[in-house]
Design a protein around this motif. Structure first.
Motif, PDB file in Angstrom:
ATOM      1  N   ASP A  45       0.818  -1.223   0.000  1.00 47.83           N
ATOM      2  CA  ASP A  45       0.000   0.000   0.000  1.00 47.83           C
ATOM      3  C   ASP A  45       0.848   1.268   0.000  1.00 47.83           C
ATOM      4  O   ASP A  45       0.311   2.365   0.132  1.00 47.83           O
ATOM      5  CB  ASP A  45      -0.970   0.000   1.184  1.00 47.83           C
ATOM      6  CG  ASP A  45      -0.264   0.017   2.531  1.00 47.83           C
ATOM      7  OD1 ASP A  45       0.952  -0.296   2.582  1.00 47.83           O
ATOM      8  OD2 ASP A  45      -0.917   0.328   3.533  1.00 47.83           O
ATOM      9  N   GLY A  67      -7.529  -3.492   2.277  1.00 48.73           N
ATOM     10  CA  GLY A  67      -7.280  -2.810   3.546  1.00 48.73           C
ATOM     11  C   GLY A  67      -8.585  -2.305   4.132  1.00 48.73           C
ATOM     12  O   GLY A  67      -9.560  -2.076   3.405  1.00 48.73           O
ATOM     13  N   LYS A  71      -8.244   0.392   0.382  1.00 48.64           N
ATOM     14  CA  LYS A  71      -7.193   0.147  -0.610  1.00 48.64           C
ATOM     15  C   LYS A  71      -7.194  -1.330  -0.972  1.00 48.64           C
ATOM     16  O   LYS A  71      -7.379  -2.195  -0.120  1.00 48.64           O
ATOM     17  CB  LYS A  71      -5.813   0.529  -0.070  1.00 48.64           C
ATOM     18  CG  LYS A  71      -5.559   2.007   0.014  1.00 48.64           C
ATOM     19  CD  LYS A  71      -4.125   2.274   0.441  1.00 48.64           C
ATOM     20  CE  LYS A  71      -3.910   3.766   0.622  1.00 48.64           C
ATOM     21  NZ  LYS A  71      -2.560   4.051   1.137  1.00 48.64           N
ATOM     22  N   LYS A  82      -5.314  -4.482  -3.479  1.00 51.12           N
ATOM     23  CA  LYS A  82      -4.177  -4.960  -4.274  1.00 51.12           C
ATOM     24  C   LYS A  82      -4.522  -6.343  -4.783  1.00 51.12           C
ATOM     25  O   LYS A  82      -4.907  -7.218  -4.011  1.00 51.12           O
ATOM     26  CB  LYS A  82      -2.918  -5.012  -3.404  1.00 51.12           C
ATOM     27  CG  LYS A  82      -1.755  -5.783  -3.992  1.00 51.12           C
ATOM     28  CD  LYS A  82      -1.026  -4.978  -5.016  1.00 51.12           C
ATOM     29  CE  LYS A  82       0.238  -5.704  -5.474  1.00 51.12           C
ATOM     30  NZ  LYS A  82       0.787  -5.129  -6.659  1.00 51.12           N
ATOM     31  N   MET A 124       1.159  -5.510   4.625  1.00 48.72           N
ATOM     32  CA  MET A 124       1.050  -4.372   5.527  1.00 48.72           C
ATOM     33  C   MET A 124       1.443  -4.832   6.934  1.00 48.72           C
ATOM     34  O   MET A 124       1.178  -5.971   7.313  1.00 48.72           O
ATOM     35  CB  MET A 124      -0.395  -3.888   5.577  1.00 48.72           C
ATOM     36  CG  MET A 124      -1.000  -3.559   4.231  1.00 48.72           C
ATOM     37  SD  MET A 124      -2.802  -3.534   4.378  1.00 48.72           S
ATOM     38  CE  MET A 124      -3.181  -1.994   3.614  1.00 48.72           C
ATOM     39  N   HIS A 136      -6.383  -5.651   7.464  1.00 45.90           N
ATOM     40  CA  HIS A 136      -6.709  -6.005   6.084  1.00 45.90           C
ATOM     41  C   HIS A 136      -7.193  -7.454   6.041  1.00 45.90           C
ATOM     42  O   HIS A 136      -7.147  -8.154   7.049  1.00 45.90           O
ATOM     43  CB  HIS A 136      -5.479  -5.836   5.170  1.00 45.90           C
ATOM     44  CG  HIS A 136      -4.341  -6.727   5.561  1.00 45.90           C
ATOM     45  ND1 HIS A 136      -3.514  -6.462   6.635  1.00 45.90           N
ATOM     46  CD2 HIS A 136      -3.913  -7.900   5.056  1.00 45.90           C
ATOM     47  CE1 HIS A 136      -2.619  -7.426   6.749  1.00 45.90           C
ATOM     48  NE2 HIS A 136      -2.843  -8.322   5.800  1.00 45.90           N
TER      49      HIS A 136
END
Length: 160
Positions: free
Chosen positions: A55, A104, A108, A110, A121, A126
């Motif tokens: 992130d 997250g 966020k 990914k 992270m 998350h």
């Protein structure tokens, strides 16, 4: 008698010469075969080098004291979601099969694809999801310390 010795000596020289020639030709054939079919070489590909998690946040400093390195293989069945959690220790991994979506708490997202490396992270809540139709296989490596959990679960946060 001298003639016989001479013939024996000439025969021995001839046999030695033929043996040396045969060995030399055989060695040359092997050398040429290796030149035509060289042995495969070890290849290395750096997958990731970073000081940030996926992130974009900077990773924390290493712990003080003796490290404990942990390697874990995770298998996420198709459609499976892992609960909300956070990591205390730095960790990273390589996805060897499938596609994993990491989300997250802040929204966020990914998507990690097969063959890609990911740095998780640290300290940020998350969760991961397998939104695909085949199992995800993920190898993770934790830079931890004795008695630290690999993840702290947050069951109070509902999965959607």
């Amino acid at each position: 008698m001298k003639k016989k010795s001479f013939y024996w000596m000439m025969a021995a020289i001839l046999i030695c010469g033929l043996t040396i020639t045969s060995v030399s030709l055989s060695s040359c054939e092997k050398a040429n075969a290796q030149k035509d079919n060289p042995a495969p070489k070890v290849e290395s590909t750096e997958l990731i080098r970073t000081s940030q998690s996926w992130d974009g946040e900077d990773l924390p400093d290493y712990f003080q004291g003796r490290p404990e390195l942990v390697a874990v293989k995770y298998v996420f069945p198709a459609g499976q979601k892992l609960g909300w959690h956070h990591h205390v220790a730095m960790n990273y991994g390589v996805l060897v099969q499938g596609e994993l979506t990491i989300i997250g708490l802040d929204g966020k997202t990914k998507v990690v694809h097969e063959g890609e490396a990911v740095v998780e992270m640290v300290g940020t809540v998350h969760h991961g999801e397998n939104r695909g139709d085949k199992d995800v296989i993920l190898y993770m490596f934790y830079l931890s310390q004795k008695d630290l959990p690999l993840a702290v679960q947050h069951p109070e946060i509902p999965l959607e």
